[in-house]
Enzyme design. Sequence first.
Site, short mmCIF file in Angstrom:
data_model
loop_
_atom_site.label_atom_id
_atom_site.label_comp_id
_atom_site.label_asym_id
_atom_site.label_seq_id
_atom_site.Cartn_x
_atom_site.Cartn_y
_atom_site.Cartn_z
N ASN A 152 0.80 -1.22 0.00
CA ASN A 152 0.00 0.00 0.00
C ASN A 152 0.84 1.27 0.00
OD1 ASN A 152 0.30 -1.45 2.62
ND2 ASN A 152 -0.28 0.54 3.45
N HIS A 202 -13.81 -0.80 -0.98
CA HIS A 202 -13.55 0.64 -1.20
C HIS A 202 -12.23 0.93 -1.89
CE1 HIS A 202 -10.72 1.95 2.14
NE2 HIS A 202 -11.08 0.79 2.63
N CYS A 328 -3.39 5.12 6.59
CA CYS A 328 -3.52 4.52 7.92
C CYS A 328 -2.48 5.09 8.87
CB CYS A 328 -3.37 3.01 7.84
SG CYS A 328 -4.67 2.31 6.86
N1 PLP Z 1 -4.64 -4.18 3.63
C1 PLP Z 1 -4.10 -3.26 2.83
C2 PLP Z 1 -2.91 -3.61 2.00
C3 PLP Z 1 -4.66 -1.99 2.75
O1 PLP Z 1 -4.11 -1.07 1.96
C4 PLP Z 1 -5.79 -1.70 3.55
C5 PLP Z 1 -6.38 -0.33 3.54
O2 PLP Z 1 -5.69 0.65 3.32
C6 PLP Z 1 -6.32 -2.70 4.36
C7 PLP Z 1 -5.72 -3.93 4.38
C8 PLP Z 1 -7.52 -2.45 5.21
O3 PLP Z 1 -8.71 -2.50 4.45
P1 PLP Z 1 -10.03 -1.81 5.06
O4 PLP Z 1 -9.82 -0.34 4.92
O5 PLP Z 1 -11.15 -2.32 4.18
O6 PLP Z 1 -10.16 -2.26 6.46
#
Ligand code: PLP
Length: 391
Positions: A152, A202, A328
């Site tokens: 990410n 999303h 995040c």
């Molecule tokens: N895993 C990865 C690689 C992500 O980029 C994200 C969200 O940014 C998530 C998990 C979490 O997903 P959610 O936002 O649907 O909880």
Amino acid sequence: MIGRVYLDNAATTPVDPVVAEAMRPWLEGGSGNPSSLHAPGRLAREAVEHARRQVAALLNADPGELVFTGSGTEADNLALIGISESFAPREFHLVTSGIEHPAVLSTCDYLIRRGAEVTYLPVEANGIVSPASLQAALRPMTRLVSVMAANNVTGAVQPVAELARVAHEHGALFHTDAVQAVGKLPLDVRIQSIDLLSLSAHKLYGPQGVGVLYLREGVELEPLVHGGGQEGGLRSGTENVAGLVGLGKAAALALASLAEENARLVRMGERILTDLASSIPHAYLIGDRYRRLPGHLCVGFQGQEGEAIKLLLVLDELGISVSTGSACSAHHSGEPSSVLLAMGFDPVRARGSLRITLGRFNTDADVDRLLKALPEAVESLRPITTHSPVT
Ligand code: PLP
């Protein structure tokens, strides 16, 4: 977001108007409970199962192998905790990588507190996990390997099929957090030999708060949420019908446009990189040059790494949305990115990346605006202080 250039599609994607239109009757008219036996209930059940078939088609999975969840995070938790619960804590060794999303890393912390053992694979300087490092980390008690499909922060695409092969040769299961990859890369759970896969609506132009865990038929899992027994008893709770209808439509749209859309995003991303090479010579790309999500750029500015947040805010003032590191970690904005630290960056440089992620609704005009604004924004920062070597 009228007039705004949104270049933070890795954080969340705008809901596609076609998706919103598909969801509308389920929001405005309300929905029966898919567990009810009357006509509105049966209609809702059919809508949920239609969505399940649409998502299964995107992954080449069987519809019965999908568990709907409330987020990608929940899908990751269900995969890791759900598998671990089949084993005594001391007989459970999990191998993951140092660049995983907190949805996996924090779940690992939890499992460690419960007595499990976890090994974190290193990554190369390009942000990619090597199958050889997985081979070296395996132990007799290794039951599960979890490595993301694409990162990410850097967008680096991981060698999922090879990692799965190494895990299977050892008798371990393979899970991949494919939240960033689904809808952007062609994924096939059969060809890539994936046992468990997490995704999130999303990130593919569907609604927020809807996730999926793919669970290969025959893989046993303990549920986290207990109740009325929905989702084959693996995730109780009345289904989010409108959200699932949106996810299904989003999956169908992604499948129909994947190759063409990828080519467009790659072209726009390359244009940004080529332009930056001349307009901001001290800008450098972080992560692998080619094994990267289409339209995903993680950029550092040599000697100005401490200024990334300021740069984001200057661009924000100019109506351009990007992020540093990942959304995040915005709550921990003073902290270095754990992903960049794992790639060998020192803490100063690990604090200073700008993430530009293009998506379906970006146009060449958006790229024009970025390319005009970014050099001015960088110019407005504190002068370059140090010149550390590029890694
Ligand atoms: N895993 C990865 C690689 C992500 O980029 C994200 C969200 O940014 C998530 C998990 C979490 O997903 P959610 O936002 O649907 O909880």
